[in-house]
Motif scaffolding. Structure first.
Motif, PDB file in Angstrom:
ATOM      1  N   VAL A  75     -38.773  -7.267 -66.017  1.00 26.10           N
ATOM      2  CA  VAL A  75     -37.374  -7.671 -65.857  1.00 26.10           C
ATOM      3  C   VAL A  75     -36.454  -6.475 -65.697  1.00 26.10           C
ATOM      4  N   CYS A  76     -36.881  -5.312 -66.203  1.00 20.96           N
ATOM      5  CA  CYS A  76     -36.049  -4.105 -66.070  1.00 20.96           C
ATOM      6  C   CYS A  76     -36.286  -3.390 -64.750  1.00 20.96           C
ATOM      7  N   ALA A  77     -37.557  -3.201 -64.408  1.00 20.11           N
ATOM      8  CA  ALA A  77     -37.895  -2.278 -63.329  1.00 20.11           C
ATOM      9  C   ALA A  77     -38.823  -2.856 -62.281  1.00 20.11           C
ATOM     10  N   GLY A  78     -39.071  -4.158 -62.321  1.00 20.81           N
ATOM     11  CA  GLY A  78     -39.931  -4.783 -61.328  1.00 20.81           C
ATOM     12  C   GLY A  78     -39.274  -4.821 -59.961  1.00 20.81           C
ATOM     13  N   GLY A  81     -35.926  -6.038 -60.486  1.00 24.77           N
ATOM     14  CA  GLY A  81     -35.534  -5.682 -61.847  1.00 24.77           C
ATOM     15  C   GLY A  81     -34.035  -5.502 -62.016  1.00 24.77           C
ATOM     16  N   ALA A  82     -33.589  -5.649 -63.262  1.00 30.18           N
ATOM     17  CA  ALA A  82     -32.159  -5.647 -63.554  1.00 30.18           C
ATOM     18  C   ALA A  82     -31.511  -4.272 -63.491  1.00 30.18           C
ATOM     19  N   LEU A  83     -32.217  -3.225 -63.930  1.00 32.55           N
ATOM     20  CA  LEU A  83     -31.559  -1.931 -64.118  1.00 32.55           C
ATOM     21  C   LEU A  83     -30.953  -1.372 -62.839  1.00 32.55           C
ATOM     22  N   ALA A  84     -31.686  -1.451 -61.735  1.00 33.19           N
ATOM     23  CA  ALA A  84     -31.180  -0.903 -60.475  1.00 33.19           C
ATOM     24  C   ALA A  84     -29.967  -1.670 -59.968  1.00 33.19           C
ATOM     25  N   ALA A  85     -29.820  -2.927 -60.401  1.00 33.76           N
ATOM     26  CA  ALA A  85     -28.704  -3.756 -59.931  1.00 33.76           C
ATOM     27  C   ALA A  85     -27.466  -3.646 -60.809  1.00 33.76           C
ATOM     28  N   LEU A 109     -35.066   5.261 -67.808  1.00 33.79           N
ATOM     29  CA  LEU A 109     -34.812   4.690 -66.489  1.00 33.79           C
ATOM     30  C   LEU A 109     -33.377   4.194 -66.384  1.00 33.79           C
ATOM     31  N   ALA A 110     -32.896   3.549 -67.442  1.00 28.14           N
ATOM     32  CA  ALA A 110     -31.507   3.089 -67.452  1.00 28.14           C
ATOM     33  C   ALA A 110     -30.541   4.255 -67.281  1.00 28.14           C
ATOM     34  N   VAL A 115     -26.720   3.669 -66.763  1.00 34.04           N
ATOM     35  CA  VAL A 115     -26.624   2.479 -67.604  1.00 34.04           C
ATOM     36  C   VAL A 115     -27.113   2.845 -68.999  1.00 34.04           C
ATOM     37  N   SER A 116     -26.448   2.339 -70.023  1.00 34.83           N
ATOM     38  CA  SER A 116     -26.893   2.565 -71.402  1.00 34.83           C
ATOM     39  C   SER A 116     -27.919   1.510 -71.805  1.00 34.83           C
ATOM     40  N   PHE A 117     -28.833   1.897 -72.710  1.00 34.29           N
ATOM     41  CA  PHE A 117     -29.899   0.989 -73.148  1.00 34.29           C
ATOM     42  C   PHE A 117     -29.929   0.966 -74.671  1.00 34.29           C
TER      43      PHE A 117
END
Length: 290
Positions: A75-78, A81-85, A109-110, A115-117
Motif C-alpha cells: 500500500v505504501c510503495a507498490g 502505492g500511496a507514498l508517491a502520490a 521512502l516517505a 512526506v512524514s511517516f
C-alpha cells in the motif's frame, strides 16, 4: 478538520475510519476487497478510491491498518502505492503491527517524497476500535506526531510518542510479550481451579479484586469458561506478532523464554483448527490436554 485517507478496512480499520468521519474529518477509503469499501461508504458517507495512490492524492493524512510487512509495502510503495502520490508536507500514519525494519524502510521512502511517516500500532482489539478506545503507541518525527495526534484522537483512549521511527512498533512488541504470558497465566489459573473442583467464576470474582486482576481476566474469563472463542484477536495474528517479537529479540539480545514457549502453545492451537480463535483459546488447549 483534515482531509484523510484510510487504507485497510479490516476488523480494526473499518470502525477506526468511521470514527474519523464522526470527528468531522473528510475521509476517503481504500480496501483490497472493494465491496467492503463500498459498504463502509454507504454506512458512513465517505468516499471510495480504487487504489492506495488514488486515496492518498491531495490528503493531509493517510492512515493505514493492513495485515503484515508485505501488505504495508504494497500500500505504501507498490505499483499504485500511496507514498508517491502524497503531497509534500503530508503525514502517513501506519497503525499496522509490523516489524521495526519495514517501518524504518517505509519512513525513509516517505522522506524521499517529502512526506512524514509515523508508526502508530494500536492495542485494544476490535472492541477498542469500535468504541474509539484504543491505546496508540507512536514513533517518528516529533513535529509530525504533534500534527497527527489530534486526528488519531478520534479513536484513541491514549496516544503517546515513544521515540524516533520504529519506537511505536518496539512498544507494541512489548505489549504483545506482556499479553502472551498473561493469557497463559490466566488459562493455567482457570484450568487449575477446574481441576481442583472450584467454581471458576467465584474464583475470578475474588482474585480479580487483588493483584491478579487484569483486562484479560475481566473481559475474557467468562467466554473462556463457556468455551467460546469465535471473537477477539485471532491466534494467527498473535503468532505473526510474536514472530516479530522473537526475531527482534534475537537482534537485540533480549531473552524471551516465556514468549517463545507461549508461541509454541499457540502453534498447538492452530493445529487444533483454532487459527481464527481468540488468543484466550490457550485455555481450550489446556482443557483438551486433560
Amino acid at each position: 478538520m483534515a482531509k484523510v485517507a484510510f487504507l485497510g478496512l479490516g476488523v480494526m480499520g473499518y470502525p477506526m475510519a468511521g470514527h474519523l468521519v464522526k470527528a468531522g474529518h473528510t475521509v476517503t477509503v481504500y480496501n483490497r476487497t472493494a465491496g467492503k469499501a463500498e459498504a463502509w461508504a454507504e454506512a458512513h458517507g465517505g468516499s471510495v478510491a480504487p487504489t492506495p495512490a488514488a486515496a492518498a492524492a491531495g490528503q493531509d493524512f493517510v492512515m493505514s491498518c493492513v495485515g503484515n510487512d508485505e501488505d504495508l509495502r504494497e500500500v505504501c510503495a507498490g505499483e499504485a502505492g500511496a507514498l508517491a502520490a502524497m503531497q509534500p508536507g503530508s503525514v502517513f500514519v501506519d497503525h499496522t503491527t509490523v516489524s521495526a525494519k519495514v517501518t524504518r524502510e517505509m519512513a525513509a521512502l516517505a522522506d524521499s517524497h517529502q512526506v512524514s511517516f509515523v508508526d502508530a500500532p494500536v492495542s485494544g482489539g476490535q472492541a477498542g476500535a469500535e468504541n474509539g478506545q484504543l491505546s496508540v503507541m507512536c514513533g517518528g518525527d516529533a513535529g509530525a506526531y504533534q500534527r497527527a495526534e489530534p486526528v488519531i484522537a478520534a479513536y484513541a483512549k491514549i496516544c503517546r510518542r515513544l521515540g524516533e521511527s520504529g519506537a511505536g512498533q518496539m512498544t507494541k512488541m512489548a505489549n504483545q510479550i506482556a499479553i502472551a504470558g498473561l493469557v497463559q497465566g490466566l488459562s493455567e489459573a482457570l484450568h487449575f481451579a477446574e481441576k481442583a473442583g472450584l467454581d471458576g467464576r467465584a474464583v475470578v470474582e475474588v482474585i480479580s479484586q487483588g493483584a491478579a486482576g487484569s483486562w484479560q481476566m475481566s473481559n475474557r474469563y467468562e467466554t473462556m469458561l463457556d468455551d467460546k472463542f469465535e471473537h477477539g484477536f485471532a491466534v494467527d495474528w498473535m503468532r505473526k506478532d510474536l514472530n516479530i517479537c522473537l526475531s527482534t529479540a534475537d537482534e537485540t539480545g533480549a531473552s524471551l523464554p516465556v514468549t517463545a514457549l507461549v508461541d509454541q502453545f499457540y502453534k498447538d492451537v492452530q493445529k487444533m483448527g483454532g487459527g481464527r480463535w481468540d488468543t484466550s483459546s490457550l485455555f481450550k488447549r489446556l482443557r483438551r490436554m486433560g
